[in-house]
Motif scaffolding. Structure first.
Motif, PDB file in Angstrom:
ATOM      1  N   ILE A  52      24.541  17.121  16.758  1.00 28.09           N
ATOM      2  CA  ILE A  52      25.767  18.055  16.721  1.00 28.09           C
ATOM      3  C   ILE A  52      25.797  18.808  15.312  1.00 28.09           C
ATOM      4  CG2 ILE A  52      28.382  18.234  16.486  1.00 28.09           C
ATOM      5  CD1 ILE A  52      28.282  15.285  18.005  1.00 28.09           C
ATOM      6  N   ILE A  53      25.116  18.369  14.271  1.00 33.66           N
ATOM      7  CA  ILE A  53      25.077  19.144  13.067  1.00 33.66           C
ATOM      8  C   ILE A  53      23.753  20.110  13.324  1.00 33.66           C
ATOM      9  CG2 ILE A  53      24.211  18.628  10.777  1.00 33.66           C
ATOM     10  CD1 ILE A  53      25.517  16.039  10.870  1.00 33.66           C
ATOM     11  N   ALA A  54      22.896  19.935  14.185  1.00 30.94           N
ATOM     12  CA  ALA A  54      21.737  20.911  14.358  1.00 30.94           C
ATOM     13  C   ALA A  54      22.500  22.032  14.861  1.00 30.94           C
ATOM     14  CB  ALA A  54      20.582  20.177  14.917  1.00 30.94           C
ATOM     15  N   GLY A 133      33.175  23.904   8.181  1.00 35.58           N
ATOM     16  CA  GLY A 133      33.137  24.182   9.512  1.00 35.58           C
ATOM     17  C   GLY A 133      33.214  23.095  10.549  1.00 35.58           C
ATOM     18  N   LEU A 134      32.574  21.933  10.012  1.00 34.26           N
ATOM     19  CA  LEU A 134      32.286  20.779  10.974  1.00 34.26           C
ATOM     20  C   LEU A 134      32.685  19.566   9.970  1.00 34.26           C
ATOM     21  CD1 LEU A 134      31.468  19.202  13.448  1.00 34.26           C
ATOM     22  CD2 LEU A 134      29.153  19.539  12.541  1.00 34.26           C
ATOM     23  N   VAL A 135      33.502  18.636  10.588  1.00 33.52           N
ATOM     24  CA  VAL A 135      33.514  17.435  10.066  1.00 33.52           C
ATOM     25  C   VAL A 135      33.641  16.388  10.882  1.00 33.52           C
ATOM     26  CG1 VAL A 135      35.294  15.971   8.913  1.00 33.52           C
ATOM     27  CG2 VAL A 135      35.346  18.129   8.086  1.00 33.52           C
ATOM     28  N   ILE A 136      32.747  15.423  10.732  1.00 31.42           N
ATOM     29  CA  ILE A 136      32.272  14.294  11.819  1.00 31.42           C
ATOM     30  C   ILE A 136      33.126  12.944  10.890  1.00 31.42           C
ATOM     31  CG2 ILE A 136      30.727  12.756  12.811  1.00 31.42           C
ATOM     32  CD1 ILE A 136      28.766  15.128  12.667  1.00 31.42           C
ATOM     33  N   LYS A 162      35.832  22.342  13.200  1.00 30.42           N
ATOM     34  CA  LYS A 162      35.729  21.750  14.318  1.00 30.42           C
ATOM     35  C   LYS A 162      35.753  20.118  13.826  1.00 30.42           C
ATOM     36  CE  LYS A 162      32.903  22.328  17.560  1.00 30.42           C
ATOM     37  NZ  LYS A 162      31.489  22.817  18.272  1.00 30.42           N
ATOM     38  N   ILE A 163      36.384  19.156  14.732  1.00 24.64           N
ATOM     39  CA  ILE A 163      36.465  17.841  14.248  1.00 24.64           C
ATOM     40  C   ILE A 163      35.806  16.959  15.352  1.00 24.64           C
ATOM     41  CG2 ILE A 163      38.073  15.922  14.057  1.00 24.64           C
ATOM     42  CD1 ILE A 163      40.181  17.725  12.729  1.00 24.64           C
ATOM     43  N   ILE A 164      35.058  16.179  14.968  1.00 26.10           N
ATOM     44  CA  ILE A 164      34.247  15.235  15.805  1.00 26.10           C
ATOM     45  C   ILE A 164      34.513  13.682  15.532  1.00 26.10           C
ATOM     46  CG2 ILE A 164      32.129  14.485  16.914  1.00 26.10           C
ATOM     47  CD1 ILE A 164      32.704  17.224  17.607  1.00 26.10           C
ATOM     48  N   GLY A 165      35.195  12.963  16.233  1.00 25.19           N
ATOM     49  CA  GLY A 165      35.316  11.497  15.802  1.00 25.19           C
ATOM     50  C   GLY A 165      34.065  10.632  16.591  1.00 25.19           C
TER      51      GLY A 165
END
Length: 496
Positions: A52-54, A133-136, A162-165
């Motif tokens: 996801i990070i890539a 921009g992205l938080v996991i 963008k939020i990813i749990g």
């Protein structure tokens, strides 16, 4: 993209990550929405996070934040990212870094951090909510109540982040599962269970053996004294009009706090005394003599209602009898059984227990048997382990310097040591999440074995049954919530 069974991506090092279809598919489901990934332990949630990070690094310009609840787990993620991503500005931030150092670290492209320090630095304006921009959110099941995850998600929600749990399991309680989805602004669930066809080839068999331990006559005597003390307090509560339900249930009693404490000082003292006896009895039954006596010593330092506890004749007799057992070198019948189990095991073993007192006792007993062992506990308090020591302990366990690792809750979440074949529950927990997390520390690379010590006719039996029941209820929670989220005509709150 995959090639020769490895992931191929500009931002992922060559042959650094095995290609698994379910990981690729789950990562792909997160592209357009705030997504919660539910995947059983040992199946590579961190590998999915790397993909996801890539993906984001290919299109996004803002920083990426990877959160995990413990320093050990954050460090583990940091090392994994350093070994798999092709970028070099990856930072690790915890509360042990001073502010001036953190200001510089926050400038990196990818940051691994604990939620408390991220929350505090947001409050201090050291970082702004629009930075990422992205938080996991790893171990996303923690996103309930006032935990830092909920605050962070609310701060970044309006900044197109963008939020990813990620979690191994949702709670068994529907209300808590819904709260997690709301708090993280989740619009999609991407999930697999152990029965999913694409993950089955990667699932290792894990057998659970229940080991019933009978209490000695001496322990049963103290148990009867503490129960008599508890009965007396319940009788007095009922005498003053407090209706007690569900066979002296501690959880039900705790829910009555606001009602009882609004009455008068006497009832309030009686109420807190009853709760303390509950905890003391549970401590004695599950953890033994020394843990019980240390608990009592800590209670003596309390200022409110302590006289009600230590003036109780049955309770004080229980203390006296316990001290006599301690003087004779007796701890708990579980210790005898634990020694027998550990002697027979020839590979890495993790022993889980909920309290530091029993960690210390088990450590002493195993050391006395010349079994190399270490312990992993949290940072708080005088006896806590600093971040450096926690990481060092885990590394020694990985390097076979220790055969056995004794851990509290800090070792339950995300600890990835593939060679662990055995897990022992010294005590039991009435939580599906903690039960699944503990069990998931084994059976990662090879088949695993879980030994569950259960003291007969004690709170152990109750907690184990609750843990199993809740684990079954939690198994399909991802599918249930996903069904509602995918159906626009249904409201998540109303559906449940």
């Amino acid at each position: 993209m995959k090639h020769d069974n490895y992931i191929v991506h500009h931002f992922i090092r060559v042959k650094s990550m095995e290609s698994r279809d379910y990981q690729i598919n789950l990562a792909g489901q997160t592209i357009d929405e705030n997504c919660l990934i539910v995947l059983p332990t040992g199946l590579g949630k961190t590998a999915i996070a790397v993909q996801i990070i890539a993906q984001y690094l290919s299109v996004g310009e803002k920083a990426i934040l990877f959160l995990a609840p413990t320093k050990v787990l954050v460090h583990q993620h940091y090392e994994f990212l350093k070994n798999t991503l092709t970028i070099f500005d990856i930072a690790l931030i915890t509360g042990e870094d001073i502010i001036t150092k953190r200001r510089k670290l926050w400038e990196n492209s990818v940051i691994c951090a604990t939620p408390e320090i991220a929350k505090n630095d947001l409050i201090r304006n050291i970082i702004l909510p629009d930075k990422f921009g992205l938080v996991i959110f790893d171990e996303a099941h923690r996103s309930i109540g006032h935990y830092a995850y909920s605050y962070i998600a609310s701060e970044i929600a309006d900044h197109n982040t963008k939020i990813i749990g990620m979690t191994a399991t949702l709670p068994s309680e529907k209300e808590k599962a819904v709260e997690i989805v709301h708090n993280l602004r989740i619009t999609k669930i991407a999930y697999r269970t152990e029965d999913s066809p694409d993950v089955k080839p990667y699932i290792q068999d894990t057998k659970i053996e229940w080991i019933l331990v009978s209490l000695s006559p001496e322990m049963k005597h103290v148990q009867s004294l503490l129960k008599a003390s508890l009965d007396d307090k319940y009788a007095k509560l009922q005498k003053y009009g407090v209706v007690i339900y569900s066979n002296k249930s501690l959880s039900k009693l705790l829910k009555m706090q606001n009602y009882i404490t609004s009455k008068n000082k006497y009832l309030t003292k009686l109420y807190f005394t009853t709760i303390r006896i509950h905890y003391a009895l549970n401590m004695f039954e599950s953890h033994g003599v020394t843990s019980f006596l240390r608990f009592c010593a800590r209670m003596k330092l309390k200022k409110f209602g302590v006289d009600y506890l230590f003036n109780d004749i049955n309770f004080t007799r229980g203390i006296i009898a316990s001290k006599a057992m301690q003087e004779n070198g007796f701890e708990h019948d579980k210790i005898i059984k634990l020694k027998d189990i550990v002697k027979q095991l020839d590979s890495k073993t993790i022993i889980f227990t909920s309290y530091r007192d029993s960690v210390e006792i088990i450590h002493e007993k195993l050391t006395g048997m010349n079994i190399k062992n270490g312990f992993l506990i949290g940072k708080a308090g005088k006896t806590g382990l600093k971040q450096k020591k926690q990481i060092e302990t885990v590394q020694k366990f990985k390097n076979n310097d220790y055969k056995v690792l004794i851990a509290t809750k800090v070792g339950e979440e995300g600890l990835d040591i593939s060679e662990v074949n055995n897990v022992i529950f010294y005590d039991n927990v009435p939580s599906s999440i903690r039960f699944i997390q503990r069990k998931g520390r084994t059976g990662r690379k090879y088949s695993g074995k879980v030994f569950v010590l259960i003291a007969k006719n004690t709170i152990d039996e109750t907690y184990y049954q609750i843990g199993i029941r809740k684990s079954m209820a939690a198994k399909n929670m991802g599918a249930q919530i996903s069904h509602v989220l995918n159906n626009p005509s249904k409201s998540l709150d109303l559906y449940f």
